[in-house]
Scaffold this motif. Structure first.
Motif, PDB file in Angstrom:
ATOM      1  N   VAL A  56     -17.892   7.752 -33.704  1.00 23.29           N
ATOM      2  CA  VAL A  56     -16.895   7.683 -32.633  1.00 23.29           C
ATOM      3  C   VAL A  56     -17.555   7.920 -31.282  1.00 23.29           C
ATOM      4  N   ALA A  57     -18.419   8.923 -31.210  1.00 19.95           N
ATOM      5  CA  ALA A  57     -19.108   9.230 -29.953  1.00 19.95           C
ATOM      6  C   ALA A  57     -20.006   8.078 -29.514  1.00 19.95           C
ATOM      7  N   PRO A  65      -7.931   5.595 -34.721  1.00 21.77           N
ATOM      8  CA  PRO A  65      -7.554   5.723 -36.139  1.00 21.77           C
ATOM      9  C   PRO A  65      -7.952   7.075 -36.732  1.00 21.77           C
ATOM     10  N   ILE A  66      -9.105   7.586 -36.318  1.00 20.20           N
ATOM     11  CA  ILE A  66      -9.556   8.893 -36.810  1.00 20.20           C
ATOM     12  C   ILE A  66      -8.641   9.983 -36.274  1.00 20.20           C
ATOM     13  N   VAL A  72      -1.756  13.245 -38.364  1.00 16.10           N
ATOM     14  CA  VAL A  72      -0.808  13.161 -39.470  1.00 16.10           C
ATOM     15  C   VAL A  72      -1.268  14.004 -40.657  1.00 16.10           C
ATOM     16  N   GLY A  73      -2.562  13.900 -40.995  1.00 16.42           N
ATOM     17  CA  GLY A  73      -3.078  14.599 -42.172  1.00 16.42           C
ATOM     18  C   GLY A  73      -3.013  16.104 -42.041  1.00 16.42           C
ATOM     19  N   TRP A  74      -3.426  16.637 -40.887  1.00 15.77           N
ATOM     20  CA  TRP A  74      -3.383  18.092 -40.699  1.00 15.77           C
ATOM     21  C   TRP A  74      -1.946  18.601 -40.666  1.00 15.77           C
ATOM     22  N   VAL A 184      -3.782  14.896 -30.989  1.00 18.43           N
ATOM     23  CA  VAL A 184      -3.538  14.036 -29.830  1.00 18.43           C
ATOM     24  C   VAL A 184      -4.819  13.862 -29.015  1.00 18.43           C
ATOM     25  N   VAL A 185      -5.557  14.945 -28.833  1.00 17.30           N
ATOM     26  CA  VAL A 185      -6.829  14.868 -28.108  1.00 17.30           C
ATOM     27  C   VAL A 185      -7.791  13.915 -28.820  1.00 17.30           C
ATOM     28  N   LEU A 186      -7.875  14.003 -30.135  1.00 19.85           N
ATOM     29  CA  LEU A 186      -8.774  13.123 -30.888  1.00 19.85           C
ATOM     30  C   LEU A 186      -8.351  11.662 -30.798  1.00 19.85           C
ATOM     31  N   ILE A 187      -7.056  11.417 -30.643  1.00 19.54           N
ATOM     32  CA  ILE A 187      -6.564  10.044 -30.498  1.00 19.54           C
ATOM     33  C   ILE A 187      -6.842   9.498 -29.101  1.00 19.54           C
ATOM     34  N   VAL A 188      -6.457  10.257 -28.099  1.00 23.10           N
ATOM     35  CA  VAL A 188      -6.466   9.771 -26.716  1.00 23.10           C
ATOM     36  C   VAL A 188      -7.847   9.855 -26.072  1.00 23.10           C
TER      37      VAL A 188
END
Length: 222
Positions: A56-57, A65-66, A72-74, A184-188
């Motif tokens: 991703v980085a 997607p991650i 959702v998973g957490w 949200v941070v991981l998405i945005v």
């Protein structure tokens, strides 16, 4: 039978957990089965986030997607964590061993979640200080330790009010709200994970210091 957990957790996580508990009761599942579901799902999602942190980085895979999987998973894993206690209390299947298993699984899931966020922060900002990640891991456990200490005769709270403004302020330590924000941070913007880590560390370090002072005052009063 809702055990609380904060405004977000009560409004969302505990309600989802209640529905999971009803479904499990209809199928004759033991509360510990739900506990294991929490363990398996939470750790699996964290493993995927860790494995994807570098790609991703580097821009080799999309971040959203991650991040969506993490969000959702957490949350679903936490809902299973909420459901096991509800099912145990309603069906009168509580036990010392079950409670111990619940706490141990919570520890394992939260260790994996902390590792996932730390891996993402380090992948996005390679010069992230090691001491910050260590402090983040340590202060994260403050949430878990204080939640365990909330039970029993010695339970106490520095702020006991239930008004909406107070409950909104307490969202900074609501586990359901915290992992929702992390997702949200991981998405945005996964590059902001370092700021999430820093802010969370400051908030929980301040809470720990205040808790020590509060408890010391209570102890000195006898």
């Amino acid at each position: 039978m809702n055990r609380g957990g904060g405004l977000f957790s009560e409004a969302i996580s505990q309600r989802i957990g209640a529905r999971l508990a009803v479904g499990a009761q209809k199928r004759g599942l033991a509360p510990s089965v739900l506990t294991v579901f929490n363990l398996g799902l939470g750790c699996l999602v964290s493993f995927v986030v860790i494995a994807a942190a570098g790609p991703v980085a580097d821009g080799r895979i999309w971040a959203w997607p991650i991040g969506l999987l993490a969000l959702v998973g957490w949350q679903l894993a936490y809902a299973f964590d909420c459901s096991d206690g509800q099912l145990a209390r309603v069906t009168h299947r509580t036990s010392v061993a079950g409670g111990r298993l619940d706490v141990l699984c919570d520890v394992a899931v939260q260790i994996s979640l902390v590792a996932a966020l730390a891996a993402t922060a380090e992948a996005q900002v390679p010069d992230t200080p090691a001491w910050l990640l260590a402090a983040f891991a340590g202060t994260w456990m403050v949430n878990l330790v204080t939640s365990v200490m909330q039970g029993g005769e010695q339970a106490a709270s520095m702020v006991t009010g239930r008004s909406l403004p107070i409950r909104l302020v307490k969202l900074v330590r609501d586990y359901g709200a915290v992992i929702a924000l992390a997702g949200v941070v991981l998405i945005v913007a996964p590059q902001w994970t370092i700021w999430f880590v820093s802010l969370f560390t400051l908030v929980n370090a301040a809470f720990l210091a205040a808790s020590v002072v509060f408890s010391a005052r209570q102890a000195l009063r006898g």
